[in-house]
Design an enzyme around this catalytic site. Sequence first.
Site, short mmCIF file in Angstrom:
data_model
loop_
_atom_site.label_atom_id
_atom_site.label_comp_id
_atom_site.label_asym_id
_atom_site.label_seq_id
_atom_site.Cartn_x
_atom_site.Cartn_y
_atom_site.Cartn_z
N HIS A 95 53.92 -7.83 18.67
CA HIS A 95 52.64 -7.11 18.68
C HIS A 95 52.98 -5.71 18.18
O HIS A 95 53.83 -5.04 18.79
CB HIS A 95 52.07 -7.10 20.11
CG HIS A 95 50.74 -6.43 20.27
ND1 HIS A 95 49.65 -7.04 20.89
CD2 HIS A 95 50.30 -5.19 19.91
CE1 HIS A 95 48.61 -6.21 20.90
NE2 HIS A 95 48.98 -5.08 20.31
N HIS A 97 53.91 -2.20 17.42
CA HIS A 97 54.09 -1.05 18.32
C HIS A 97 54.94 0.00 17.64
O HIS A 97 55.83 -0.32 16.85
CB HIS A 97 54.71 -1.47 19.65
CG HIS A 97 55.99 -2.27 19.53
ND1 HIS A 97 56.00 -3.61 19.21
CD2 HIS A 97 57.28 -1.91 19.68
CE1 HIS A 97 57.25 -4.04 19.18
NE2 HIS A 97 58.05 -3.03 19.45
P1 AMP Z 1 61.03 -3.90 19.92
O1 AMP Z 1 62.44 -4.31 20.23
O2 AMP Z 1 60.92 -2.86 18.84
O3 AMP Z 1 60.15 -5.10 19.68
O4 AMP Z 1 60.51 -3.14 21.21
C1 AMP Z 1 59.96 -3.78 22.31
C2 AMP Z 1 60.04 -2.80 23.43
O5 AMP Z 1 59.18 -3.24 24.46
C3 AMP Z 1 61.43 -2.66 24.04
O6 AMP Z 1 61.87 -1.31 23.92
C4 AMP Z 1 61.22 -3.07 25.50
O7 AMP Z 1 61.98 -2.30 26.39
C5 AMP Z 1 59.74 -2.84 25.69
N1 AMP Z 1 59.10 -3.64 26.71
C6 AMP Z 1 59.17 -4.98 26.88
N2 AMP Z 1 58.42 -5.38 27.92
C7 AMP Z 1 57.85 -4.24 28.44
C8 AMP Z 1 56.97 -3.96 29.53
N3 AMP Z 1 56.51 -4.94 30.32
N4 AMP Z 1 56.62 -2.68 29.76
C9 AMP Z 1 57.08 -1.70 28.98
N5 AMP Z 1 57.89 -1.87 27.92
C10 AMP Z 1 58.30 -3.14 27.66
ZN ZN Z 2 49.40 -9.06 21.42
#
Ligand code: AMP
Ligand code: ZN
Length: 111
Positions: A95, A97
Amino acid sequence: MCIFCKIIAGEIPSKKAYEDNDMLAFYDINPQAPVHILVIPKEHIPSVDAIDSQNSAIVAKIFETIPEIAKAAGITNGYRVISNCGDDACQTVKHLHFHILGGKPLSETMA
Ligand code: AMP
Ligand code: ZN
């Protein structure tokens, strides 16, 4: 529903940094800097690779709002905005971000 859509829906708790009708910012659960915030559109867009002329308005809005989010989070000396896209970039949540990283001098390398 993806994990970030569940956060948007309130089914998974998050520490919110900013929210409006179109987007949400919340603190990363595994922070890699003193301030580590994720900024997401409420619309499910899988990654940067899926940005097109139909959905890019929210991307523009996210970038217009990032300075406000960074300032409100207490970042005063610069920050990095990163979006991992696809497997080689280690995108783990499909998703769109944008990571905001700040609060300390960051690494000179990005890759
Ligand atoms: P990416 O590796 O760029 O896809 O980043 C995904 C990010 O989402 C990682 O830095 C995770 O630590 C973060 N993440 C995953 N689950 C959660 C959650 N429930 N709340 C906050 N951050 C999350
Ligand atoms: Zn989504």
